[in-house]
Design a protein around this motif. Structure first.
Motif, mmCIF file in Angstrom:
data_model
loop_
_atom_site.group_PDB
_atom_site.id
_atom_site.type_symbol
_atom_site.label_atom_id
_atom_site.label_comp_id
_atom_site.label_asym_id
_atom_site.label_seq_id
_atom_site.Cartn_x
_atom_site.Cartn_y
_atom_site.Cartn_z
ATOM 1 N N VAL A 41 31.822 31.596 44.713
ATOM 2 C CA VAL A 41 32.140 33.017 44.902
ATOM 3 C C VAL A 41 32.065 33.399 46.374
ATOM 4 C CG1 VAL A 41 31.280 35.364 44.504
ATOM 5 C CG2 VAL A 41 31.549 33.800 42.578
ATOM 6 N N LEU A 42 31.064 32.883 47.080
ATOM 7 C CA LEU A 42 30.867 33.252 48.482
ATOM 8 C C LEU A 42 31.832 32.549 49.439
ATOM 9 C CD1 LEU A 42 26.959 33.408 48.743
ATOM 10 C CD2 LEU A 42 28.573 35.325 48.623
ATOM 11 N N LEU A 43 32.590 31.570 48.921
ATOM 12 C CA LEU A 43 33.508 30.835 49.793
ATOM 13 C C LEU A 43 34.973 31.019 49.422
ATOM 14 C CD1 LEU A 43 31.709 27.415 50.448
ATOM 15 C CD2 LEU A 43 31.888 29.394 51.948
ATOM 16 N N GLN A 44 35.256 31.854 48.448
ATOM 17 C CA GLN A 44 36.647 32.038 48.057
ATOM 18 C C GLN A 44 36.972 33.532 47.958
ATOM 19 O OE1 GLN A 44 37.001 29.989 44.306
ATOM 20 N NE2 GLN A 44 35.822 31.501 43.167
ATOM 21 N N GLY A 45 38.222 33.827 47.565
ATOM 22 C CA GLY A 45 38.632 35.213 47.387
ATOM 23 C C GLY A 45 38.531 36.017 48.666
ATOM 24 N N MET A 173 29.299 38.674 44.237
ATOM 25 C CA MET A 173 30.461 39.205 44.952
ATOM 26 C C MET A 173 30.146 40.576 45.559
ATOM 27 S SD MET A 173 34.276 39.857 43.428
ATOM 28 C CE MET A 173 34.257 38.269 42.633
ATOM 29 N N TYR A 174 29.519 41.438 44.759
ATOM 30 C CA TYR A 174 29.183 42.768 45.270
ATOM 31 C C TYR A 174 28.141 42.684 46.376
ATOM 32 C CZ TYR A 174 27.581 47.585 45.509
ATOM 33 O OH TYR A 174 27.227 48.828 45.968
ATOM 34 N N GLY A 175 27.108 41.881 46.144
ATOM 35 C CA GLY A 175 26.063 41.736 47.151
ATOM 36 C C GLY A 175 26.610 41.176 48.458
ATOM 37 N N GLY A 176 27.500 40.202 48.357
ATOM 38 C CA GLY A 176 28.105 39.634 49.557
ATOM 39 C C GLY A 176 28.955 40.645 50.297
ATOM 40 N N GLY A 177 29.686 41.475 49.559
ATOM 41 C CA GLY A 177 30.509 42.504 50.185
ATOM 42 C C GLY A 177 29.675 43.535 50.921
ATOM 43 N N VAL A 178 28.578 43.986 50.287
ATOM 44 C CA VAL A 178 27.686 44.959 50.925
ATOM 45 C C VAL A 178 27.083 44.362 52.194
ATOM 46 C CG1 VAL A 178 25.517 46.218 50.662
ATOM 47 C CG2 VAL A 178 27.163 46.167 48.774
ATOM 48 N N MET A 179 26.688 43.097 52.103
ATOM 49 C CA MET A 179 26.070 42.439 53.245
ATOM 50 C C MET A 179 27.047 42.298 54.419
ATOM 51 S SD MET A 179 25.559 39.456 54.995
ATOM 52 C CE MET A 179 26.367 38.309 53.892
ATOM 53 N N LEU A 180 28.319 41.962 54.127
ATOM 54 C CA LEU A 180 29.302 41.823 55.204
ATOM 55 C C LEU A 180 29.624 43.168 55.854
ATOM 56 C CD1 LEU A 180 31.945 39.179 54.069
ATOM 57 C CD2 LEU A 180 30.320 39.017 55.943
ATOM 58 N N SER A 273 34.752 44.451 47.004
ATOM 59 C CA SER A 273 33.855 43.786 46.056
ATOM 60 C C SER A 273 33.809 44.531 44.733
ATOM 61 C CB SER A 273 32.444 43.682 46.641
ATOM 62 O OG SER A 273 32.429 42.853 47.772
ATOM 63 N N LEU A 274 33.742 45.868 44.790
ATOM 64 C CA LEU A 274 33.729 46.658 43.552
ATOM 65 C C LEU A 274 35.014 46.461 42.750
ATOM 66 C CD1 LEU A 274 32.112 50.007 44.758
ATOM 67 C CD2 LEU A 274 31.145 48.372 43.124
ATOM 68 N N LEU A 275 36.138 46.389 43.440
ATOM 69 C CA LEU A 275 37.407 46.130 42.755
ATOM 70 C C LEU A 275 37.373 44.783 42.048
ATOM 71 C CD1 LEU A 275 39.847 47.441 45.509
ATOM 72 C CD2 LEU A 275 39.629 48.396 43.213
ATOM 73 N N ASN A 276 36.897 43.760 42.752
ATOM 74 C CA ASN A 276 36.841 42.421 42.155
ATOM 75 C C ASN A 276 35.796 42.332 41.050
ATOM 76 O OD1 ASN A 276 38.904 41.155 43.661
ATOM 77 N ND2 ASN A 276 37.552 40.949 45.413
ATOM 78 N N VAL A 277 34.706 43.086 41.196
ATOM 79 C CA VAL A 277 33.693 43.120 40.141
ATOM 80 C C VAL A 277 34.270 43.760 38.877
ATOM 81 C CG1 VAL A 277 31.525 44.204 39.428
ATOM 82 C CG2 VAL A 277 31.668 43.037 41.635
ATOM 83 N N SER A 278 35.010 44.856 39.030
ATOM 84 C CA SER A 278 35.621 45.497 37.860
ATOM 85 C C SER A 278 36.580 44.530 37.173
ATOM 86 C CB SER A 278 36.361 46.774 38.280
ATOM 87 O OG SER A 278 37.491 46.482 39.070
ATOM 88 N N GLN A 279 37.324 43.768 37.963
ATOM 89 C CA GLN A 279 38.226 42.760 37.385
ATOM 90 C C GLN A 279 37.436 41.720 36.597
ATOM 91 O OE1 GLN A 279 41.307 41.007 39.976
ATOM 92 N NE2 GLN A 279 40.548 39.001 39.353
ATOM 93 N N VAL A 328 44.475 53.579 41.355
ATOM 94 C CA VAL A 328 45.554 52.624 41.078
ATOM 95 C C VAL A 328 45.047 51.196 41.236
ATOM 96 C CG1 VAL A 328 47.789 51.752 41.891
ATOM 97 C CG2 VAL A 328 47.387 54.219 41.727
ATOM 98 N N LEU A 329 44.307 50.922 42.312
ATOM 99 C CA LEU A 329 43.811 49.562 42.543
ATOM 100 C C LEU A 329 42.808 49.137 41.470
ATOM 101 C CD1 LEU A 329 43.374 49.511 46.429
ATOM 102 C CD2 LEU A 329 45.246 48.561 45.061
ATOM 103 N N PHE A 330 41.947 50.065 41.045
ATOM 104 C CA PHE A 330 41.010 49.734 39.973
ATOM 105 C C PHE A 330 41.766 49.415 38.674
ATOM 106 C CE2 PHE A 330 37.445 51.513 42.480
ATOM 107 C CZ PHE A 330 36.491 50.558 42.187
ATOM 108 N N ALA A 331 42.781 50.225 38.355
ATOM 109 C CA ALA A 331 43.567 49.981 37.134
ATOM 110 C C ALA A 331 44.260 48.625 37.202
ATOM 111 C CB ALA A 331 44.592 51.100 36.954
ATOM 112 N N ALA A 332 44.848 48.289 38.362
ATOM 113 C CA ALA A 332 45.545 47.011 38.521
ATOM 114 C C ALA A 332 44.579 45.842 38.363
ATOM 115 C CB ALA A 332 46.237 46.962 39.878
ATOM 116 N N HIS A 333 43.394 45.955 38.955
ATOM 117 C CA HIS A 333 42.419 44.861 38.872
ATOM 118 C C HIS A 333 41.864 44.713 37.456
ATOM 119 C CE1 HIS A 333 42.548 44.823 43.255
ATOM 120 N NE2 HIS A 333 41.810 43.736 43.236
#
Length: 424
Positions: A41-45, A173-180, A273-279, A328-333
């Motif tokens: 997770v931390l090395l992709q996406g 994923m969320y934790g990594g996004g917040v940290m970055l 990260s939130l978008l990817n988490v919802s997905q 829109v992005l949340f719905a798409a994900h």
């Protein structure tokens, strides 16, 4: 009590021992997935895209890197033949997996070891070498896990394992996004790679505890007869070629979503990260639904049902022209998660469940090679298209590509999908 004492000697303990061995094997496979999930997770996406942008990569270079992981799947055909000669699948799996983890983790050393003008080139070399090793390791893992998990519990086990590991992946994923967002640039990526290295070492150690399960080998001893087995299976080849064409279309845009959101829409890592988490959350929920449907309907029929859902997720991007961005992005994900969760689970079940056991490694390799080749050219071509249209109006880059791809997906599903992915 008397009944228990009067049982034939050894009868009950053997059943208990066999059940406990199976449970222990499944427990090892689940525990192994924990550091593996954090590592990947931390090395992709979004993190891979962000690191490449930090290194100075262009959109076409990002597309090339995202495509490499699927191109090397072609090598699985050779691996499928060679594993027939191995005295032990387990230790070969451990060696190739360790090489993958260590080489991929070494990409974090690029800014420390090379001049800035060579950062992207050095990353690509290390990344490519890592995924050549991953091809062999992944092929061996698929072969081992298909024998390790009994057929009667396969659907339930993988449903539970996938749900648990995807939930973990969402948190990471969320934790990594917040940290970055808090530590942008070099500092943030340094922290990520420290965690990556800890998980890589832990993952390699747990792999050593996998059992060396017996291997039912192919009846063919030479490469060409073994290679021809899946090629002569007409139903398998039709389905595989169709799914390869689908993945070619899907990968024109999906791997580059992070690029569009980070570079063109200026979304921060926490929101991404939130978008990817919802997905991921809706993908996990879909495992249960698709698993229950799979008890009633065939893998191929359900695969067909996932296609319009994935196409819809691409078309929804067009709503950015009239509606606020985040809804829109949340719905798409969310919709993409529901569709791709079913697609991936059912494609895996199709390969390990609808193919002959003795020839399964070559069937898996053929599927991986054909779909991998198509998935390679998808993001590569997609990245090149984004460079071609860089001077076009912004909407063509932000959602125009997704609309075109979504329409082509619908056409492909209607014209060919209904004929190929049907019950024979």
């Amino acid at each position: 009590m008397n009944i228990m004492r009067n049982r034939l000697p050894g009868t009950r303990p053997k059943r208990i021992r066999k059940a406990s061995v199976h449970r222990n094997n499944l427990r090892i496979a689940t525990i192994e997935g924990i550091p593996s999930t954090v590592f990947q997770v931390l090395l992709q996406g979004q993190f891979l895209t962000g690191f490449l942008l930090y290194l100075g990569a262009s959109s076409s270079q990002i597309g090339f890197v995202l495509a490499l992981t699927t191109l090397v799947n072609i090598a699985q055909i050779g691996v499928a033949f060679l594993i027939q000669k191995l005295p032990s699948r387990k230790w070969a799996m451990v060696i190739f997996t360790a090489l993958h983890r260590l080489l991929w983790g070494s990409t974090g050393l690029v800014p420390f070891l090379f001049p800035k003008e060579h950062w992207v080139t050095a990353f690509i070399i290390l990344y490519t070498t890592a995924f050549i090793s991953s091809t062999a390791g992944g092929m061996l893992w698929n072969s081992v896990i298909s024998d390790l998990v009994p057929a009667r519990v396969r659907g339930r086990y993988f449903g539970i394992r996938n749900t648990f590991l995807n939930a973990l992946g969402s948190l990471v994923m969320y934790g990594g996004g917040v940290m970055l967002d808090r530590y942008p640039g070099a500092h943030g990526f340094l922290i990520i790679y420290i965690v990556v290295w800890v998980c890589a070492i832990a993952n390699i150690i747990v792999f050593c505890f996998y059992p060396d399960v017996p291997f039912e080998k192919s009846e063919e001893k030479s490469f060409l007869p073994m290679f021809r087995k899946p090629l002569h299976d007409r139903l398998f080849m039709k389905s595989t070629l169709f799914l390869a064409a689908w993945l070619l279309l899907q990968n024109l845009t999906v791997p580059l979503y992070s690029y569009v959101m980070l570079q063109l829409l200026n979304i921060n890592y926490e929101t991404l990260s939130l978008l990817n988490v919802s997905q991921t959350v809706f993908m996990m929920a879909s495992f249960y639904v698709w698993g229950n449907l799979n008890a009633k309907y065939s893998n191929k029929r359900l695969l067909l049902w996932t296609l319009p859902i994935i196409a819809l997720s691409s078309l929804i991007w067009g709503m950015l022209s009239v509606l606020p961005m985040l809804p829109v992005l949340f719905a798409a994900h969310i919709i993409f998660g529901m569709g791709v969760g079913g697609f991936n689970q059912l494609a895996f079940n199709f390969i390990i469940g609808d193919t002959p056991k003795k020839e399964r490694p070559m069937y898996m390799a053929m599927y991986a090679a054909l779909t991998g080749l198509a998935a390679f050219f998808g993001p590569l071509l997609g990245g090149r298209i984004y460079e071609w249209i860089v001077d076009w109006p912004d909407w063509t880059q932000i959602y125009g590509m997704q609309i075109v791809v979504g329409v082509l997906m619908i056409v492909l599903a209607v014209l060919l999908g209904r004929r190929i992915l049907r019950d024979e």
